[in-house]
Design an enzyme around this catalytic site. Structure first.
Site, PDB file in Angstrom:
ATOM      1  N   LEU A  59      11.295   0.979   6.795  1.00 28.64           N
ATOM      2  CA  LEU A  59      10.714   1.481   5.550  1.00 28.64           C
ATOM      3  C   LEU A  59      11.504   2.714   5.118  1.00 28.64           C
ATOM      4  CD1 LEU A  59       8.285   1.127   3.570  1.00 28.64           C
ATOM      5  CD2 LEU A  59       7.246   3.024   4.802  1.00 28.64           C
ATOM      6  N   LYS A  93       6.432  -2.091   1.831  1.00 31.15           N
ATOM      7  CA  LYS A  93       5.280  -1.455   2.504  1.00 31.15           C
ATOM      8  C   LYS A  93       4.089  -2.408   2.425  1.00 31.15           C
ATOM      9  CE  LYS A  93       3.335   3.186   3.139  1.00 31.15           C
ATOM     10  NZ  LYS A  93       3.468   3.286   4.576  1.00 31.15           N
ATOM     11  N   TYR A 109       0.818  -1.210   0.000  1.00 35.07           N
ATOM     12  CA  TYR A 109       0.000   0.000   0.000  1.00 35.07           C
ATOM     13  C   TYR A 109       0.850   1.258   0.000  1.00 35.07           C
ATOM     14  CZ  TYR A 109       0.973   0.946   4.944  1.00 35.07           C
ATOM     15  OH  TYR A 109       1.597   1.252   6.127  1.00 35.07           O
ATOM     16  N   GLU A 115      12.852   2.046  13.806  1.00 34.06           N
ATOM     17  CA  GLU A 115      11.941   3.102  13.346  1.00 34.06           C
ATOM     18  C   GLU A 115      10.691   3.100  14.221  1.00 34.06           C
ATOM     19  OE1 GLU A 115      10.310   2.377   9.423  1.00 34.06           O
ATOM     20  OE2 GLU A 115      10.033   0.255   9.829  1.00 34.06           O
TER      21      GLU A 115
HETATM   22  C1  LIG Z   1       6.783   1.626   9.479  1.00 33.18           C
HETATM   23  C2  LIG Z   1       6.865   2.965   8.834  1.00 33.18           C
HETATM   24  N1  LIG Z   1       8.036   3.586   8.771  1.00 33.18           N
HETATM   25  C3  LIG Z   1       8.153   4.810   8.199  1.00 33.18           C
HETATM   26  C4  LIG Z   1       7.051   5.467   7.681  1.00 33.18           C
HETATM   27  C5  LIG Z   1       7.213   6.827   7.057  1.00 33.18           C
HETATM   28  O1  LIG Z   1       7.155   6.729   5.654  1.00 33.18           O
HETATM   29  P1  LIG Z   1       6.641   7.922   4.754  1.00 33.18           P
HETATM   30  O2  LIG Z   1       7.498   9.110   5.110  1.00 33.18           O
HETATM   31  O3  LIG Z   1       6.872   7.463   3.364  1.00 33.18           O
HETATM   32  O4  LIG Z   1       5.214   8.144   5.094  1.00 33.18           O
HETATM   33  C6  LIG Z   1       5.799   4.841   7.718  1.00 33.18           C
HETATM   34  C7  LIG Z   1       4.619   5.516   7.142  1.00 33.18           C
HETATM   35  O5  LIG Z   1       3.518   5.102   7.293  1.00 33.18           O
HETATM   36  C8  LIG Z   1       5.702   3.554   8.291  1.00 33.18           C
HETATM   37  O6  LIG Z   1       4.518   2.911   8.345  1.00 33.18           O
END
Ligand SMILES: Cc1ncc(COP(=O)(O)O)c(C=O)c1O
Length: 289
Positions: free
Chosen positions: A202, A146, A32, A178
């Protein structure tokens, strides 16, 4: 009427239904994206669409639309729903087939869904900062995908919320990875440090924008693993995500970060980030921090 995108068609959202044997529903067998919309325009759209394609490809799902086609469909969806500020949620699954762990054979088309969610910027939290807890990272080893499988993230976020906190900062042993839905940054002696983008986290689109902004503005930045001890001794801590932007963290497990207020470098990065939004999406009226 609200509209949703279902397999290439924009239809009445209440009619957008998928089968009970959709593999996303049964196995979380899909990926997603969440894309932020400001002033009716999608922020960092290309980066999100590329990550969407990469995530899908890494689990063997081929998205049946090109990036150009997806862009056109999402733009039409935004217009039809008249979304000014909010998010687009989009997911693709391996499609519908009789329940079986094995991938379906034959020509099973993926299911692709997108819809919009209204939502303003989290101005209060951006101004005052948020609290977090620490929790062991119990997730799998492909956090770079993701994936729809978010149980580990959900359990962590729920635990944080039950303790009156916004986010759970996860760690594998002594290494900080994270947040449950964000990337984590520390600032030490003027240097910004965040986990390198590998299979343990991620690769956040917001994280990448922030790292670029640091480089453009001569702020020393390192992408490397940092420890719980370094987190505890940081001058500033902040988290980043599509919806949270550059969010100061002011307390972790009840311990204040320095004075317990958002730090000066975090504030500067918030300003730079806002300018980046405005560059892509136009001026944020009455929406400053
Ligand atoms: C586990 C995780 N890490 C990092 C992020 C941050 O990613 P982004 O800046 O692309 O939203 C998200 C965003 O939902 C996430 O679910």
């Amino acid at each position: 009427m609200e509209y949703a995108l279902l397999n290439g068609e924009i239809i009445d959202r209440s009619e957008a239904k998928v089968d009970v044997e959709d593999r996303g529903y049964q196995f979380g067998d899909g990926v997603y994206e969440v894309i932020r919309v400001y002033n009716g325009k999608m922020f960092t759209l290309t980066e999100h669409l590329k990550r969407f394609a990469n995530s899908a490809e890494s689990i063997g799902i081929s998205i049946p639309f090109s990036i150009v086609e997806l862009t056109e469909m999402l733009e039409e969806l935004l217009l039809k729903n008249n979304l000014q500020t909010g998010n687009i949620y989009m997911q693709v699954t391996r499609g519908t087939a009789p329940r079986n762990h094995l991938f379906p054979t034959g020509n099973v088309p993926p299911t692709l869904v997108a819809y919009t969610i209204k939502g303003v910027r989290p101005l209060e939290n951006l101004k005052s900062g948020v609290k977090a807890i620490l929790t062991e990272d119990i997730r799998w080893l492909r956090c770079d995908i993701k994936s729809l499988n978010l149980l580990g993230n959900l359990l962590a976020k729920q635990k944080a919320s039950e303790q009156g906190c916004f986010e759970a900062i996860q760690h594998r042993g002594q290494d900080v990875t994270e947040g449950s839905s964000s990337n984590i940054f520390i600032v030490k002696n003027g240097t910004v440090i965040t986990h390198e983008s590998n299979h343990l986290i991620l690769k956040g689109i917001t994280k990448d924008v922030i790292v670029d902004l640091c480089k453009k503005n001569n702020i020393p930045v390192l992408e490397r693993t940092f420890s719980l001890a370094e987190l505890g001794e940081a001058d500033e801590v902040f988290l980043s995500s599509t919806t949270a932007e550059v969010m100061p963290v002011i307390e972790i497990d009840g311990n204040k970060i320095k004075s317990g207020n958002p730090g000066p470098l975090t504030r500067n990065l918030q300003e730079f980030f806002k300018k980046e939004i405005e560059k892509q999406c136009g001026v944020l009226v009455n929406n400053g921090i």
